[in-house]
Design a protein around this motif. Structure first.
Motif, short mmCIF file in Angstrom:
data_model
loop_
_atom_site.label_atom_id
_atom_site.label_comp_id
_atom_site.label_asym_id
_atom_site.label_seq_id
_atom_site.Cartn_x
_atom_site.Cartn_y
_atom_site.Cartn_z
N ILE A 11 -6.73 11.21 -5.53
CA ILE A 11 -5.46 10.89 -4.84
C ILE A 11 -4.46 11.94 -5.38
CG2 ILE A 11 -3.42 9.20 -4.77
CD1 ILE A 11 -5.72 7.10 -5.08
N PRO A 12 -3.72 12.67 -4.55
CA PRO A 12 -2.71 13.44 -4.87
C PRO A 12 -1.63 12.80 -5.85
CG PRO A 12 -3.07 13.70 -2.51
CD PRO A 12 -3.85 12.32 -3.28
N GLY A 13 -0.85 13.49 -6.54
CA GLY A 13 0.23 13.11 -7.41
C GLY A 13 1.57 13.06 -6.51
N ALA A 14 1.86 13.81 -5.48
CA ALA A 14 2.70 13.92 -4.63
C ALA A 14 2.56 14.32 -3.04
CB ALA A 14 4.00 14.86 -5.26
N LEU A 32 4.34 3.47 4.35
CA LEU A 32 3.22 2.79 4.45
C LEU A 32 2.33 3.30 3.17
CD1 LEU A 32 2.53 2.82 8.43
CD2 LEU A 32 2.90 0.84 6.89
N LEU A 33 2.40 4.44 2.94
CA LEU A 33 1.69 5.00 1.80
C LEU A 33 2.12 4.49 0.64
CD1 LEU A 33 -0.65 6.59 0.43
CD2 LEU A 33 0.42 8.51 0.72
N GLN A 34 3.62 4.46 0.43
CA GLN A 34 4.44 3.96 -0.64
C GLN A 34 3.83 2.40 -1.11
OE1 GLN A 34 6.16 6.15 -2.90
NE2 GLN A 34 5.95 4.08 -4.23
N ARG A 35 3.61 1.80 0.00
CA ARG A 35 3.31 0.38 -0.08
C ARG A 35 1.98 0.33 -0.88
NH1 ARG A 35 3.53 -3.63 4.97
NH2 ARG A 35 1.88 -2.55 5.21
N ARG A 36 0.98 1.00 -0.05
CA ARG A 36 -0.18 0.98 -0.33
C ARG A 36 -0.72 1.46 -1.78
NH1 ARG A 36 -4.68 0.26 2.88
NH2 ARG A 36 -6.71 0.87 2.12
N LEU A 37 -0.01 2.52 -2.36
CA LEU A 37 -0.26 2.97 -3.36
C LEU A 37 0.80 2.94 -4.64
CD1 LEU A 37 -2.69 6.19 -2.44
CD2 LEU A 37 -3.21 4.01 -3.26
N GLY A 39 3.27 2.86 -7.58
CA GLY A 39 3.66 3.84 -8.28
C GLY A 39 2.51 5.05 -8.81
N ARG A 40 1.22 4.64 -7.94
CA ARG A 40 0.19 5.95 -8.16
C ARG A 40 0.52 7.21 -8.06
NH1 ARG A 40 -5.12 3.42 -6.06
NH2 ARG A 40 -5.88 5.11 -7.17
N LEU A 41 1.55 7.46 -7.05
CA LEU A 41 1.89 8.88 -6.75
C LEU A 41 3.30 8.96 -6.05
CD1 LEU A 41 0.32 9.43 -3.12
CD2 LEU A 41 0.56 7.16 -3.87
N TYR A 42 3.83 9.95 -5.88
CA TYR A 42 5.11 10.09 -5.38
C TYR A 42 5.17 10.53 -3.80
CZ TYR A 42 9.97 12.06 -4.28
OH TYR A 42 11.23 12.39 -3.68
N ARG A 142 -5.10 5.59 9.36
CA ARG A 142 -5.25 6.89 8.80
C ARG A 142 -5.02 7.14 7.29
NH1 ARG A 142 -2.89 11.08 13.43
NH2 ARG A 142 -4.57 10.67 14.64
N ILE A 143 -4.06 6.32 6.72
CA ILE A 143 -3.83 6.42 5.44
C ILE A 143 -4.86 5.63 4.63
CG2 ILE A 143 -2.20 5.21 3.64
CD1 ILE A 143 0.19 5.87 5.51
N ALA A 144 -5.29 4.74 5.21
CA ALA A 144 -6.55 4.02 4.50
C ALA A 144 -7.61 4.62 4.18
CB ALA A 144 -6.50 2.59 5.43
N ALA A 145 -8.08 5.41 5.44
CA ALA A 145 -8.92 6.18 5.78
C ALA A 145 -8.99 7.34 4.46
CB ALA A 145 -9.44 6.77 7.07
N ARG A 146 -7.81 8.13 4.41
CA ARG A 146 -7.53 9.28 3.53
C ARG A 146 -7.58 8.92 2.03
NH1 ARG A 146 -6.84 12.76 0.19
NH2 ARG A 146 -5.97 14.74 0.72
N PHE A 147 -6.56 7.62 1.88
CA PHE A 147 -6.44 7.30 0.52
C PHE A 147 -7.23 6.15 -0.24
CE2 PHE A 147 -2.85 9.84 2.49
CZ PHE A 147 -2.60 10.87 1.32
#
Length: 148
Positions: A11-14, A32-37, A39-42, A142-147
């Motif tokens: 998982i990328p940091g940012a 959507l990505l922020q909600r999914r992950l 504080g694991r990334l910016y 797409r977010i679910a598939a990628r991250f």
């Protein structure tokens, strides 16, 4: 991407999501990505140009999934430091060109996720909202598939 490929992809940091005006697709994706992950990334979003504020249909369809974007402010690449991101995800062909230019010769990865423009949808309010929901849901897949 298979489940094992997702598990093997760090998982990328940012992450930066980019589109044309930072009013519709890129703010949706970032939220959507922020909600999914969390504080694991910016995560941030931008456009090629400043938009005139968040699209009201975006605010409505994101509220349906518990995300408030009513205070979203439009940003451009010039407002950010693209080198500080590990991954730029372009959601339009125009943003893809900019992401490729920004990432060339740098340690920034660029991906292109062609994403429909729901603002092009005509019809009634309900038909237009349905188009925005389709885009929101496609970005979420797409977010679910990628991250993962």
């Amino acid at each position: 991407m298979t489940d094992s490929a997702v598990a093997d992809t760090p998982i990328p940091g940012a992450v930066l999501f980019a589109c044309n005006l930072n009013q519709v697709r890129s703010p949706m994706a970032a939220a959507l990505l922020q909600r999914r992950l969390g504080g694991r990334l910016y995560v941030d979003s931008c456009g090629l140009q400043h938009g005139e504020g968040i699209d009201p249909f975006v605010v409505a369809v994101m509220a349906e999934v518990g995300i408030d974007l009513s205070e979203q402010v439009s940003k451009t690449f010039a407002d950010l430091e693209p080198d500080s991101f590990d991954l730029i995800v372009a959601l339009t062909p125009e943003a893809q060109q900019r992401a490729q230019a920004v990432s060339r010769g740098r340690a920034v990865e660029a991906e292109f996720w062609p994403t429909a423009d729901p603002t092009a949808e005509g019809g009634s309010r309900d038909q237009r909202l349905a188009a925005y929901r389709r885009v929101r849901d496609e970005i979420a897949r797409r977010i679910a598939a990628r991250f993962g």
